[in-house]
Design a protein around this motif. Structure first.
Motif, PDB file in Angstrom:
ATOM      1  N   PRO A  75      52.823  37.850  96.426  1.00 22.57           N
ATOM      2  CA  PRO A  75      54.010  37.003  96.235  1.00 22.57           C
ATOM      3  C   PRO A  75      54.945  37.090  97.440  1.00 22.57           C
ATOM      4  O   PRO A  75      55.023  38.135  98.096  1.00 22.57           O
ATOM      5  CB  PRO A  75      54.677  37.577  94.978  1.00 22.57           C
ATOM      6  N   VAL A 122      59.187  37.902  94.026  1.00 23.26           N
ATOM      7  CA  VAL A 122      58.688  38.966  93.147  1.00 23.26           C
ATOM      8  C   VAL A 122      59.643  39.017  91.960  1.00 23.26           C
ATOM      9  O   VAL A 122      60.838  39.243  92.121  1.00 23.26           O
ATOM     10  CB  VAL A 122      58.647  40.328  93.867  1.00 23.26           C
ATOM     11  N   LEU A 178      63.353  40.387  91.672  1.00 21.40           N
ATOM     12  CA  LEU A 178      63.733  41.783  91.876  1.00 21.40           C
ATOM     13  C   LEU A 178      64.628  41.880  93.116  1.00 21.40           C
ATOM     14  O   LEU A 178      64.720  40.947  93.914  1.00 21.40           O
ATOM     15  CB  LEU A 178      62.482  42.642  92.077  1.00 21.40           C
ATOM     16  N   GLU A 218      63.121  46.546  95.910  1.00 15.47           N
ATOM     17  CA  GLU A 218      62.026  46.587  94.929  1.00 15.47           C
ATOM     18  C   GLU A 218      60.929  45.592  95.306  1.00 15.47           C
ATOM     19  O   GLU A 218      59.740  45.875  95.189  1.00 15.47           O
ATOM     20  CB  GLU A 218      62.552  46.231  93.531  1.00 15.47           C
ATOM     21  N   LYS A 260      58.816  46.871  98.089  1.00 15.41           N
ATOM     22  CA  LYS A 260      57.933  47.927  97.604  1.00 15.41           C
ATOM     23  C   LYS A 260      56.740  47.321  96.835  1.00 15.41           C
ATOM     24  O   LYS A 260      55.588  47.714  97.033  1.00 15.41           O
ATOM     25  CB  LYS A 260      58.725  48.867  96.687  1.00 15.41           C
ATOM     26  N   ALA A 261      57.059  46.359  95.979  1.00 16.45           N
ATOM     27  CA  ALA A 261      56.014  45.722  95.171  1.00 16.45           C
ATOM     28  C   ALA A 261      55.005  45.005  96.063  1.00 16.45           C
ATOM     29  O   ALA A 261      53.787  45.122  95.880  1.00 16.45           O
ATOM     30  CB  ALA A 261      56.641  44.744  94.179  1.00 16.45           C
ATOM     31  N   LEU A 271      52.715  47.448  97.724  1.00 13.21           N
ATOM     32  CA  LEU A 271      51.719  47.959  96.768  1.00 13.21           C
ATOM     33  C   LEU A 271      50.596  46.946  96.541  1.00 13.21           C
ATOM     34  O   LEU A 271      49.414  47.290  96.529  1.00 13.21           O
ATOM     35  CB  LEU A 271      52.391  48.277  95.420  1.00 13.21           C
ATOM     36  N   ILE A 272      50.998  45.694  96.349  1.00  4.58           N
ATOM     37  CA  ILE A 272      50.001  44.647  96.073  1.00  4.58           C
ATOM     38  C   ILE A 272      49.104  44.443  97.288  1.00  4.58           C
ATOM     39  O   ILE A 272      47.879  44.404  97.186  1.00  4.58           O
ATOM     40  CB  ILE A 272      50.707  43.321  95.675  1.00  4.58           C
ATOM     41  N   SER A 331      46.743  47.349  97.789  1.00  4.68           N
ATOM     42  CA  SER A 331      45.717  47.367  96.744  1.00  4.68           C
ATOM     43  C   SER A 331      44.655  46.310  97.038  1.00  4.68           C
ATOM     44  O   SER A 331      43.454  46.563  96.932  1.00  4.68           O
ATOM     45  CB  SER A 331      46.368  47.136  95.380  1.00  4.68           C
ATOM     46  N   THR A 368      47.927  51.167  90.590  1.00  3.30           N
ATOM     47  CA  THR A 368      48.882  50.263  91.248  1.00  3.30           C
ATOM     48  C   THR A 368      49.507  49.315  90.226  1.00  3.30           C
ATOM     49  O   THR A 368      50.716  49.060  90.242  1.00  3.30           O
ATOM     50  CB  THR A 368      48.173  49.435  92.353  1.00  3.30           C
ATOM     51  N   LEU A 381      53.448  48.957  89.464  1.00  4.17           N
ATOM     52  CA  LEU A 381      54.177  47.689  89.580  1.00  4.17           C
ATOM     53  C   LEU A 381      54.976  47.420  88.303  1.00  4.17           C
ATOM     54  O   LEU A 381      56.133  46.989  88.355  1.00  4.17           O
ATOM     55  CB  LEU A 381      53.203  46.532  89.847  1.00  4.17           C
ATOM     56  N   ILE A 430      58.051  49.637  88.323  1.00  4.58           N
ATOM     57  CA  ILE A 430      59.100  49.115  89.221  1.00  4.58           C
ATOM     58  C   ILE A 430      59.875  47.987  88.548  1.00  4.58           C
ATOM     59  O   ILE A 430      61.013  47.703  88.889  1.00  4.58           O
ATOM     60  CB  ILE A 430      58.470  48.576  90.531  1.00  4.58           C
ATOM     61  N   VAL A 488      58.171  44.873  87.906  1.00  5.98           N
ATOM     62  CA  VAL A 488      57.502  43.598  88.188  1.00  5.98           C
ATOM     63  C   VAL A 488      56.987  42.999  86.872  1.00  5.98           C
ATOM     64  O   VAL A 488      56.461  43.714  86.020  1.00  5.98           O
ATOM     65  CB  VAL A 488      56.330  43.804  89.176  1.00  5.98           C
ATOM     66  N   GLN A 528      52.843  38.917  87.161  1.00  4.53           N
ATOM     67  CA  GLN A 528      52.617  39.132  88.597  1.00  4.53           C
ATOM     68  C   GLN A 528      51.916  40.454  88.872  1.00  4.53           C
ATOM     69  O   GLN A 528      51.087  40.541  89.766  1.00  4.53           O
ATOM     70  CB  GLN A 528      53.940  39.065  89.365  1.00  4.53           C
ATOM     71  N   VAL A 538      46.695  42.466  90.859  1.00  2.63           N
ATOM     72  CA  VAL A 538      45.867  43.510  91.491  1.00  2.63           C
ATOM     73  C   VAL A 538      44.693  43.945  90.611  1.00  2.63           C
ATOM     74  O   VAL A 538      43.824  44.695  91.061  1.00  2.63           O
ATOM     75  CB  VAL A 538      46.700  44.765  91.861  1.00  2.63           C
TER      76      VAL A 538
END
Lengths: 240, 240, 240, 240
Positions: free
Chosen positions: C120, C125, C140, C144, C147-148, C151-152, C155, D162, D166, D169, D171, D175, D179
């Motif tokens: 995204p 996000v 968010l 945040e 960070k998201a 992570l995505i 991954s 992950t 998410l 956090i 999310v 969304q 992952v």
């Protein structure tokens, strides 16, 4: 009248467009629109519509043959044919059973039924099949055939006269029509993707289909053969 | 005659099974099989068919109402009704347009047409609507109505006589039938999931539907109301 | 590259053909073929495709508006759009639920998955909606969100590396793919008649649709508006 | 728990109801509802559901065999099976392509994805087929297989971690799920008439179907065989 388009064009289909084929005395079949050419099937199978991938007609044909053979029939849904068809109600009642088609029909609630009815040709009045309960068999003798045609023709006329009389009395069209015989002609616009059209052929060109609907299927098959020769060849090579 | 089943049972539907409703003079509607009860919709929406989740009928009802309101209609496809229907060909021609139904019909290629035909009741011969081109309007006068009924009845009889004569000459059933009027009765087994059946109702119970088909839809709606009261209530609460 | 055709042509659609719209970072929508123009709907409703009946565009438009309003939607099936779409698997999984479409998709049994994945955008996000259990709510915070996204993205990369490793070991593509995330992009050719496409819009342009699929629907709606302005106007005038 | 019903009952199907079959490690197939027995097909073909016509099971069987052979498949739509199925997303993506089914699925917009993922069994990690581009071939060696399973298992776990991160956090579920690998399990309620289910078998039991989906088809075929033995025998006697 032609206009430029960036879409895929089938030359064979262009020649067939708006050509009116006559079936029996009053029936008609006319290709009025179409979507896609042989190569649309190949492009869909490659999930790509880019024009310049270096794929030749020969590549396309090989792929189309293989897809059909392997029963990967979904790419064949990317080609579509739209017909205008004038047909008797009893043939229409078989047509309409093909549920994947899109369909618009004259409404005799809305307009009056025209004075045209199906009567079998003199050499096409058939006897009941001797063993197959749902089929017709040999033609009747000339004398029997003439008698049958006269009966049918007179019945059609009388029914139509009653219909007109009911309209004159003031009966609503939607009710007056109940006396109309299934030999009365109706008209449809009928659109079907070619995968399902080929399935229609496999049922309606078969020997156990009623001859009257087979005559319609034959004309449409001829149009497919001209406009989509590779697809037709795949179809003829064996049932998917 | 009843047998034990582990399936979900609708008590209301059980009472309706094999009850033959008469429509007009010769028409019939009979629920001959069904799949699922109100709670099937809720279970499908929860993607769970476990019996003991502590969900009450009240939970189910709330969920069904919300699904309908939010247009989450796919769970409604888990309920199915199968009807045997005897109906005139002109009504059948509207029925068959609902393409999501499964359908089997008498074939007049295979069996002879029985001697029953639709004639409107004396108080139900309608005039053409004065402004709406596709609808009927006020009933005709008693005198006009009688005249119209006589015309229709005689036309039906004459057509049927010709039909029998053609059969006697030896004409195949599939061809002899062409003189049959669309007032002739046919019979179908008609199976539809309740989501699509409700859509059928929304079109065929509407004021612009022809009264003759509306009369069939009304009987089926009554059966749905008895067998699937929560679903019916959701439907009545507003169009999905 | 254009060729002459005798078919109905939509000028607006011709301009849209092969124009590639980008959605998010890697998504694409491209009109690759079409069948019919606004007037096809009117012609089908009249069960006539004759060009010179003295019907003007104004007549057509009036008729189209009325058909939509009266829920006579079958003529809208005579127009068809074929799209090439590149979309993440999680969007594809919603697309494929529209059962009236024809569909061809890349097969990761046949070809390797390319290295493109959905992440995204920074301002997109979204948090879980506070009351609606199936929707997202406010974006968010920037921290945040970053960070998201990290992570995505990581991954996605790790999963793809594992995928490549499995292929190298010699695992069949059809099994190696099981580690691919639903953020992976696939590609489809997707063909739908405009009646059902409008129904798709009514669900997928709605506020409760996931934003990621809504972004696809919006682009397709824009194309419909350009190529079939009368149909679009009818659609916008109110739900059929 | 059983209740009385006046519907046709299939004894074999009753025994299968709510029996949970395990497929691979986490997959499940459970028959949760059904409509009709073998004789429903015969009754629909006769357009009659009357119980006492003097037709025996032997008559029914003969008729069913003949209908299948003659490609009169519409009566087979009067039988319906509803399954609850737990299956990995990559198998689901093939299931959903069968457009005649009714379907409800868990939504990972609405609920969190559970921690179960597909990993092939040790003796079922397959190499790429040497000549057929879309198929797998021989099993890998024990060493390669172990390595592959470890890679898949670890990738599944990391992706799931992950996903959970998410969610923590903040999310939105819709969304965070991007992952998730296609090895993640989802659950569906899947309802199909037996005509189309047999078509599904003809594609998904075929040698070129991916083994993982074939394993599901096999279990469903076993259930059909027990509950509808005549229909199954017709199917096995040759492709309709």
């Amino acid at each position: 009248m032609s206009e430029p388009t960036n879409r895929l064009v089938s030359e064979g289909a262009e020649e067939e467009l708006y050509k009116v084929y006559t079936i029996h005395e009053h029936g008609e079949v006319e290709l009025v629109d179409y979507l896609g050419a042989d190569s649309s099937v190949a492009r869909a199978a490659r999930t790509s519509y880019q024009r310049s991938e270096g794929k030749t007609a020969e590549h396309d044909k090989k792929l189309i043959m293989r897809l059909w053979k392997d029963r990967h029939t979904s790419p064949f849904e990317m080609v579509n044919l739209t017909f205008r068809i004038r047909l008797p109600i009893f043939v229409m009642r078989q047509h309409v059973r093909h549920r994947t088609a899109s369909l618009n029909e004259w409404s005799f609630r809305y307009t009056e039924c025209p004075d045209i009815f199906y009567v079998p040709a003199e050499d096409d009045v058939r006897s009941q099949h001797s063993t197959n309960k749902q089929m017709s068999g040999e033609p009747l003798s000339a004398a029997e055939s003439q008698k049958a045609r006269k009966l049918i023709d007179e019945s059609n006329r009388r029914s139509f006269e009653t219909y007109k009389e009911l309209i004159e009395i003031g009966v609503a069209r939607e009710q007056a029509r109940v006396v109309l015989p299934v030999s009365a002609y109706t008209q449809i616009v009928w659109s079907m993707d070619i995968r399902n059209l080929l399935h229609y052929f496999s049922l309606r060109l078969a020997p156990d289909a009623q001859k009257e609907i087979r005559d319609y299927a034959k004309v449409m098959a001829k149009i497919v053969k001209k406009g989509w020769p590779m697809i037709w060849e795949a179809y003829e090579s064996g049932r998917s």
